[in-house]
Structure formats: C-alpha cells, structure tokens
Design a protein around this motif. Sequence first.
Motif, PDB file in Angstrom:
ATOM      1  N   GLN A  95      -3.387   3.163   7.543  1.00 20.50           N
ATOM      2  CA  GLN A  95      -2.791   1.961   6.960  1.00 20.50           C
ATOM      3  C   GLN A  95      -2.922   0.770   7.908  1.00 20.50           C
ATOM      4  O   GLN A  95      -3.134  -0.363   7.465  1.00 20.50           O
ATOM      5  CB  GLN A  95      -1.333   2.213   6.582  1.00 20.50           C
ATOM      6  N   CYS A 151      -3.997   3.419  -0.939  1.00 21.97           N
ATOM      7  CA  CYS A 151      -4.790   3.591   0.276  1.00 21.97           C
ATOM      8  C   CYS A 151      -4.899   5.093   0.539  1.00 21.97           C
ATOM      9  O   CYS A 151      -3.928   5.725   0.960  1.00 21.97           O
ATOM     10  CB  CYS A 151      -4.107   2.874   1.439  1.00 21.97           C
ATOM     11  N   MET A 191       0.833  -1.201   0.000  1.00 21.59           N
ATOM     12  CA  MET A 191       0.000   0.000   0.000  1.00 21.59           C
ATOM     13  C   MET A 191       0.869   1.251   0.000  1.00 21.59           C
ATOM     14  O   MET A 191       1.848   1.331   0.732  1.00 21.59           O
ATOM     15  CB  MET A 191      -0.896   0.020   1.243  1.00 21.59           C
ATOM     16  N   TYR A 214      -8.211  -3.760   3.544  1.00 19.91           N
ATOM     17  CA  TYR A 214      -7.808  -4.328   2.261  1.00 19.91           C
ATOM     18  C   TYR A 214      -8.683  -5.525   1.915  1.00 19.91           C
ATOM     19  O   TYR A 214      -9.124  -6.281   2.790  1.00 19.91           O
ATOM     20  CB  TYR A 214      -6.336  -4.716   2.283  1.00 19.91           C
ATOM     21  N   ILE A 274      -1.833  -1.440  -3.961  1.00 17.10           N
ATOM     22  CA  ILE A 274      -3.074  -0.789  -3.565  1.00 17.10           C
ATOM     23  C   ILE A 274      -2.797   0.664  -3.194  1.00 17.10           C
ATOM     24  O   ILE A 274      -1.856   0.951  -2.435  1.00 17.10           O
ATOM     25  CB  ILE A 274      -3.714  -1.501  -2.357  1.00 17.10           C
ATOM     26  N   SER A 287       0.215   5.748  -0.117  1.00 12.46           N
ATOM     27  CA  SER A 287      -0.857   6.622   0.365  1.00 12.46           C
ATOM     28  C   SER A 287      -0.547   8.088   0.131  1.00 12.46           C
ATOM     29  O   SER A 287       0.214   8.433  -0.760  1.00 12.46           O
ATOM     30  CB  SER A 287      -1.080   6.352   1.870  1.00 12.46           C
TER      31      SER A 287
END
Length: 517
Positions: free
Chosen positions: A420, A407, A312, A399, A405, A314
């Motif tokens: 997270q 996030c 992830m 998730y 991904i 962000s």
Amino acid sequence: MQLIPHQDSPRHIRLNDADNVAVIVNDGGVPAGARFEDGLVALEPIPQSHKIALTDIATGQPVIRYGQVIGYALEPIARGGWVRETQLRMPSAPPLDSLPMADAVPARLEPLQGYSFEGYRNADGSVGTRNILGITTTVQCVAGVLEHAVARIRSELLPRYPNVDDVVALTHNYGCGVAITAKDAYIPIRTVRNLARNPNLGGEALVIGLGCEKLQAEQVMHEDDASVDLSEPWLYRLQESSTGFGEMIEQIMALAETRLRKLDRRRRETVPVSELILGMQCGGSDAFSGITANPVLGFASDLLIRAGATVMFSEVTEVRDAIYMLTARAETPEVAQALVREMDWYDRYLARGAADRSANTTPGNKKGGLSNIVEKSLGSIVKSGSSAINGVLGPGERYNRKGLIYCATPASDFVCGTLQLAAGMNLHVFTTGRGTPYGLAMAPVVKVSTRTELAERWPDLIDIDAGRIAAGRASIEELGWELFHYYLDVASGRTRTWAERHRLHNDIVLFNPAPVT
C-alpha cells in the motif's frame, strides 16, 4: 444490526434477519444457563465474540452470518449451543467464471465539500502527510551500514532541520541471490521503485547500493520520473569507498544533508481532502471486526470518497470468498474483470505452494470467534463501505486515479502495508480485535480496536475504540464521522498516533513470488 442492549445482562448481536447464529458481546463471555432478553438460553459457557446458535441446526444445514453461508454443520447444533469452528465444513470458494459483473453498481454518493487538511505539496502534484527523508536500498547487503548511518543522521543532523519529521531506511531482503529475470520478479522490483515515490518522501528519496547486485539503482530511479528529484546526487554505492566503513558513513550523511536542506524548506499548506490516499487493513481480526471497527472504516471511507479522496482496501485471501459482492459493485465490467484477474492470479499462486485460502485464518482469529476464512472475508470487506469500486491495482503498482481502489496484496500485515505504501498511500488505518503493535515508518497508522476491552487494556496503543458500538454507546455513523475528522487531524500533523509517538515501525517486507537462487 440487532443488539441486546443491557450492560449487565447476557448480550448477543445478530447482524441479519436471516442469520441463525449471533455473537456473544459480554466481556468474559456468558455462563451456562445465561438467559438472553429474547428468551434464548446458553446451553454451555460461550466466550466473548464466539457464536451462539439461534435455532436448532441439523447436520448438513447452512450456518448463516451476515446473511451469508459461512459453513455447513458437520453435526447437530442445538439452539443455545456454542457454534465451534470444528463443527463446520467450509463452503467452496465462489467460482470466478460465473460472478455478477458490474450489475449492482451503487449510485454516486452526494459530494462532500468544505473539508481540507494541511499537507506537503510535491513537485509532481501529489501531497504528503509527513515530510520524511527516505533512503532506499538496492540490496539487503547494505542494510547494516545504512542502519548505522541513519542512527547518526537522526541524532546529529536531524535536529538542525526541525521541519523534517524523520529519516527512514527503506531496507528489504531483495536485490541479489534472486531470479531477477523470472516471470514474477517485476512485483518486488516495481515495489522497491514505487516505495521511493511515496508522497510522504517529497520526491527527495536517495538510493544506497552495493555495486555488484542484480537490482541496479537505475531500475529503482528513472531519469524521466517526475515524482523524484534526480537533478542532484541521489546514489552512493558502498563499493566505491576506498577507505572502508568510516567513509561509507560520511558519504551517506553528506548525501543525506543535501536532501535534508531541501526538505526543511517545505511547509504545510491547506489542501482539499481529495489529496488524501488512505490505505485500510485489518490484523489480529476477531468476530467483532465485521460488527464494529470495519463498518466504521466503511462509513468513513464513503465520506472520503464523497470528498474526492482515494481509498484503498486489500488482502486477496480476505476478500476471495466474498468476491461476488465486490464484482457486482465494480464501476464497470472492466473493473470487475480486473478483480477476477487478481483473484485468479492468487488462486494459482497458492496452488503452486500446495495451499489454498483456508491457510489464512490464524489461531488468534479462531480464538476471537472466526470459524474460517469465509466468515473472516465477510467481515473484512465491510471496510470498503458502500461506494462503487473504481479501480484495481496489482501488487506493487502505484495509484493512477481517485476513488475506491482495490489494491491486490497478500493478507500478511507487513507485506500488505508495504504494497500500500508502494501504491502511494499517505495515511494508514488498521483495525484489530486481538491486538497488535503494528506500525509503519513512512506513513502514520491509525489503530482502531474492535472491542472496548482491548482499548482499555492497551490505552497507549489504540487510537479509536470502536467497541463502543457493541456496547450501545455510539453508532456506526457517529464513530464514522469521528474517524473521518481524526484522519484529517493526523494527516495535518495536529495529532500523532500512538504508533508514531512510540516509533513503532514494522519492517518493509516485499512480496516476491519469484524464485530465490
């Protein structure tokens, strides 16, 4: 990346052939008159990590780094001059209605097999990298009592259960005095709920409430949720005490011991790398973030994706100006549209507060050579590597698939880390150029420095020195593999990060865009 390699001579790094600026490498910067190997001469003293003009740049002409426009000159900048933030006009943010949408999807990377780590398998199939008793709260009112109880649990009970790594209080500032039915209240509510479901808590999280608060325990734990064990007592409300503080502490400790017994029976087992859920973040960034540390994270991210893991990245404001690079890499048009959705939501959120993404860049970022959020964003997204983006999570969501991904979170270190964790992260990596002792209690945090000077100055805080790349002592590929193996050692418990050893833990900080009453 073009590097002037000599250690004892003026050095700069130019990242792209189209760039008309380069970054000064030397510790302490370079003096006026410093001559680089390519014949460039510094017209004035220029600090380390700041930009030097490679050509004459006229007023109104673009200043280019990473092969992208990071600003327009407000005044003439001579070749060899120090390119300061005050000399640049920031470009407008990319419009969201005309972005490339999944039209440059990277080819699937070759699978990477044969790697594993030692983790804790949970009843719902997820895997923890640590075995932690988590005690969450429904309201800030109980935080003081819980803090006292956790201190006693840690000193009196935890030594009896050597297979449990820690006990952690998931305290926060939400739960009452808030507009809990407001439009955006779902964000902090689902964050609190999903924090208790983090894989490192083993499905054994407890809830401590007050009793009269707006956020009730049943909104934090659901009986049909397979990721938490509600077959035994899991809730205590302080208002149920009939004899006061002492009883509260004893009740919390008794409740905790029932879970400690269960957690202590757990053992690590060999699991594939695909069970890793890595969260990536940067803080205290400088101009080297996009040259050294973040590219290393990107390379290691690609390795994890090849092994089937979840990675992830962000920080909405730190990708907003480079969003066109991400939507093009989206696996499908639907993923690209989800990226646009999160950017648009945050644009409107900032506008309600009479702010925009330019408010992101800190004094430390600027001292570290970052002129504005555009330049910062271009260095930030390098963490994502070169894989296709497979999914998007809104703030506080958990998730639901593997792969790369996005996030969506604010860029605040503490809020991003919290979100997270709620998304299911079981291992965290954090790059820094200026330096920060940031850490999390619920997941190990690997610290990667952008500069060797910081790693040498903070040898007991920095885990990996990516500054070796700027010095020509290691390649991105070499350090990427080193970091990949370090992840597996930390995830397995074979290695503890400096933040873990020092017990450096920042608070859980919820993102609450809804009104406070």
